[in-house]
Write an enzyme that holds these catalytic residues in place. Structure first.
Site, PDB file in Angstrom:
ATOM      1  N   CYS A  49     -20.718 -21.227 -16.692  1.00  0.00           N
ATOM      2  CA  CYS A  49     -21.601 -20.287 -17.391  1.00  0.00           C
ATOM      3  C   CYS A  49     -22.710 -19.789 -16.463  1.00  0.00           C
ATOM      4  CB  CYS A  49     -22.227 -20.951 -18.612  1.00  0.00           C
ATOM      5  SG  CYS A  49     -21.035 -21.499 -19.847  1.00  0.00           S
ATOM      6  N   ARG A 126     -15.684 -18.279 -24.287  1.00  0.00           N
ATOM      7  CA  ARG A 126     -16.110 -17.152 -23.453  1.00  0.00           C
ATOM      8  C   ARG A 126     -15.545 -15.847 -24.021  1.00  0.00           C
ATOM      9  NH1 ARG A 126     -18.202 -20.009 -19.423  1.00  0.00           N
ATOM     10  NH2 ARG A 126     -17.167 -21.971 -18.941  1.00  0.00           N
TER      11      ARG A 126
END
Length: 212
Positions: A49, A126
């Protein structure tokens, strides 16, 4: 009453939201007149991330030139988001210029289908959503927890969609600005007969390109 199990659908109004972020309260209506890329990540202070946020931050000027804002989200508190943003600045020298939604209730994540039970029950996967300047959902992409997204592809896709909207054309695989675009196929047999003589880069009646 809105169906909580209903998933977002392309070319329909994007699910409405109002949420606390690192830049104050944000709601979908705030972005009317601009495009918005809304993207979720599994958790703050995680390595994949972090690379994605750095990528989004570096591409921020490109998104801005395309009249597009960025808005992140994870199932973390605003305090965690702030600490993570400060940590990215300290460790990588990168400022995160866009807001991050606090979604502890998972309300926004559920509205957008960001929670995938097969991947995680408590983290947003995601996912990336492209919302146009009329608040219509135009594209959505899902990636696994283990693999980071390609931010240049998102810039390319946004550019391609805006080019299609402006010019009434389609774009081929891997299209980049300056490449030839695809002319919509003729809709009648008569138009198919005349397509070859219309001045396009002609391959067959259904497949023609042109330079913008």
């Amino acid at each position: 009453m809105e169906d909580p199990t209903r998933q977002p659908r392309l070319n329909e109004p994007a699910p409405d939201f109002e949420a606390k972020t690192t830049h104050g309260v944000r709601k979908l209506a705030d972005y009317k007149g601009k495009w918005l890329v809304l993207f979720s990540h599994p958790a703050d202070f995680t390595p994949v991330c972090t690379t994605e946020f750095i990528g989004f931050a570096k591409a921020w000027p490109e998104f801005q030139k395309l009249n597009c804002e960025l808005l992140g989200l994870s199932i973390d508190s605003t305090y965690a988001h702030i600490a993570w943003v400060r940590n990215i600045k300290q460790n990588f020298g990168i400022d995160i210029p866009f807001p991050i939604i606090e979604d502890l209730s998972m309300k926004v994540a559920h509205a957008y289908g960001m929670i995938q039970p097969g991947a995680s029950d408590t983290s947003a996967v995601r996912s990336t959503f492209f919302i146009d300047d009329e608040s219509v959902l135009r594209a959505m992409l899902y990636y696994p927890m283990s693999n980071g997204r390609s931010i240049p592809e998102f810039v390319r896709l946004l550019t391609a969609m805006q080019t299609s909207d402006t010019n009434g054309i389609a774009t081929p695989e891997g299209w980049q600005p300056g490449d030839k675009v695809i002319v919509p196929p003729p809709q009648t047999a008569q138009d198919a007969e005349t397509r070859a003589g219309e001045g396009y880069d002609y391959t067959d009646w259904y497949f023609s390109k042109k330079q913008l």
